[in-house]
Scaffold this motif. Structure first.
Motif, PDB file in Angstrom:
ATOM      1  N   ARG A 132       0.773  -1.089  -0.120  1.00 22.02           N
ATOM      2  CA  ARG A 132       0.136   0.025   0.025  1.00 22.02           C
ATOM      3  C   ARG A 132       1.065   1.119   0.246  1.00 22.02           C
ATOM      4  N   ASN A 133       0.830   2.127  -1.223  1.00 17.80           N
ATOM      5  CA  ASN A 133       1.261   3.250  -1.158  1.00 17.80           C
ATOM      6  C   ASN A 133       2.728   3.535  -0.812  1.00 17.80           C
ATOM      7  N   THR A 134       3.582   2.484  -1.516  1.00 15.01           N
ATOM      8  CA  THR A 134       5.096   2.437  -0.995  1.00 15.01           C
ATOM      9  C   THR A 134       6.198   2.921  -1.998  1.00 15.01           C
ATOM     10  N   PHE A 157      -5.043  -5.931  -5.060  1.00 13.41           N
ATOM     11  CA  PHE A 157      -4.069  -4.967  -6.050  1.00 13.41           C
ATOM     12  C   PHE A 157      -5.245  -3.868  -6.630  1.00 13.41           C
ATOM     13  N   THR A 158      -4.552  -2.638  -6.381  1.00  9.71           N
ATOM     14  CA  THR A 158      -5.069  -1.156  -6.765  1.00  9.71           C
ATOM     15  C   THR A 158      -4.174  -0.515  -7.616  1.00  9.71           C
ATOM     16  N   TYR A 173       1.392 -13.398  -9.234  1.00 10.54           N
ATOM     17  CA  TYR A 173      -0.211 -13.441  -9.639  1.00 10.54           C
ATOM     18  C   TYR A 173      -0.603 -12.116  -8.965  1.00 10.54           C
ATOM     19  N   ILE A 174      -1.793 -11.704  -9.479  1.00  7.19           N
ATOM     20  CA  ILE A 174      -2.433 -10.512  -9.099  1.00  7.19           C
ATOM     21  C   ILE A 174      -3.767 -10.805  -8.309  1.00  7.19           C
ATOM     22  N   LEU A 187     -10.880  -0.500 -12.884  1.00  4.54           N
ATOM     23  CA  LEU A 187     -11.495  -1.475 -13.895  1.00  4.54           C
ATOM     24  C   LEU A 187     -10.561  -1.607 -15.199  1.00  4.54           C
ATOM     25  N   SER A 188     -10.155  -0.718 -15.766  1.00  5.15           N
ATOM     26  CA  SER A 188      -9.248  -0.799 -16.673  1.00  5.15           C
ATOM     27  C   SER A 188      -8.013  -1.782 -16.695  1.00  5.15           C
ATOM     28  N   VAL A 189      -7.478  -1.279 -15.324  1.00  2.00           N
ATOM     29  CA  VAL A 189      -6.201  -2.043 -15.093  1.00  2.00           C
ATOM     30  C   VAL A 189      -6.496  -3.755 -14.773  1.00  2.00           C
ATOM     31  N   ALA A 190      -7.737  -3.938 -13.998  1.00  4.92           N
ATOM     32  CA  ALA A 190      -8.033  -5.029 -13.815  1.00  4.92           C
ATOM     33  C   ALA A 190      -8.282  -5.806 -14.935  1.00  4.92           C
TER      34      ALA A 190
END
Length: 256
Positions: A132-134, A157-158, A173-174, A187-190
């Motif tokens: 997260r945000n790293t 994953f975000t 894996y994601i 949604l586009s990334v997923a």
């Protein structure tokens, strides 16, 4: 699914089975979670567990009565426990979380995330990874230690398309859930995750798909029969009745 003894566990498992979910992982976040997870999975063929320390809990290494080495020894002892070993399927949840540094400083997170690669290396188990945000810190550590673990999933994953590609290039894996599907960009990334590298999860009781999420509109396409199985009626916890879901408490049945 968290390692907490749920009062309606039998109903949760029954709804999951009806939705076609026969195996579930109880994710541990610290040493006490590991012990509780073993109690929860014991006697349930379809329940499995992880062993590790969440980044926000890594200060527990240093507050342990026998110091960091004592904490680490207890994690290793859990992994060497023959009964537990039959249930343990991954090391984690471990990683880095800079959104919640109020729970654990960055330096402490980095130190004990790196230490947990030893657990994966010694057991050959995959890793259940949190990020997260790293900035580049997480990806850098994963790259440096990739030879030490067999496989892993970057869960919930975000991130961006570029981040996703970096993890895919490392053979990871994601994992996605409701929190991964909040925005149109999400949604586009997923939609670009290769199916053979995609893992679905609830991260229950959190990360359900909510009316404010971009993905919510797709739930309207379910039939009444599908809603009954995958999104059954729920009541607020104050009005909970055995047999119904708790509103906003994500469950394995929603995986369908």
């Amino acid at each position: 699914m968290p390692p907490r003894l749920i009062g309606d566990l039998a109903q949760v498992l029954s709804r999951a089975k009806q939705a076609g979910v026969n195996r579930m992982i109880v994710t541990a976040g610290n040493l006490s979670d590991c012990k509780e997870a073993l109690d929860l999975t014991r006697g349930h063929d379809g329940l499995f567990m992880t062993v590790g320390c969440h980044p926000t809990r890594c200060s527990e290494f240093e507050s342990h009565g026998d110091g960091p080495e004592g904490y680490f020894r207890e994690l290793k002892a859990m992994l060497e426990n023959p009964e537990a070993r039959q249930k343990i399927v991954a090391i984690g949840e471990c990683g880095l979380d800079y959104d919640r540094l109020q729970f654990c400083p960055k330096e402490t997170q980095l130190k004990y995330f790196e230490r947990q690669f030893e657990l994966a290396e010694s057991t050959g188990l995959p890793m259940f990874l949190h990020n997260r945000n790293t900035g580049s810190d997480f990806g850098k550590l994963i790259s440096e230690h990739r030879s030490r673990f067999t496989n892993g999933v970057v869960h919930s994953f975000t991130g961006t398309l570029e981040e996703m590609q970096h993890y895919l290039d490392l053979g990871l894996y994601i994992g996605i859930n409701g929190c991964s599907l909040k925005t149109e960009e999400n949604l586009s990334v997923a939609s670009r995750i290769p199916l053979d590298k995609l893992m679905l999860e609830t991260d229950g009781p959190w990360c359900d798909i909510r009316p404010t999420h971009a993905s919510y509109r797709y739930l309207s396409k379910m039939t009444a029969e599908q809603h009954a199985i995958y999104n059954p009626p729920a009541k607020k916890k104050e009005r909970f009745e055995l047999g119904s879901m708790v509103k906003s408490r994500n469950e394995p049945c929603t995986m369908g």
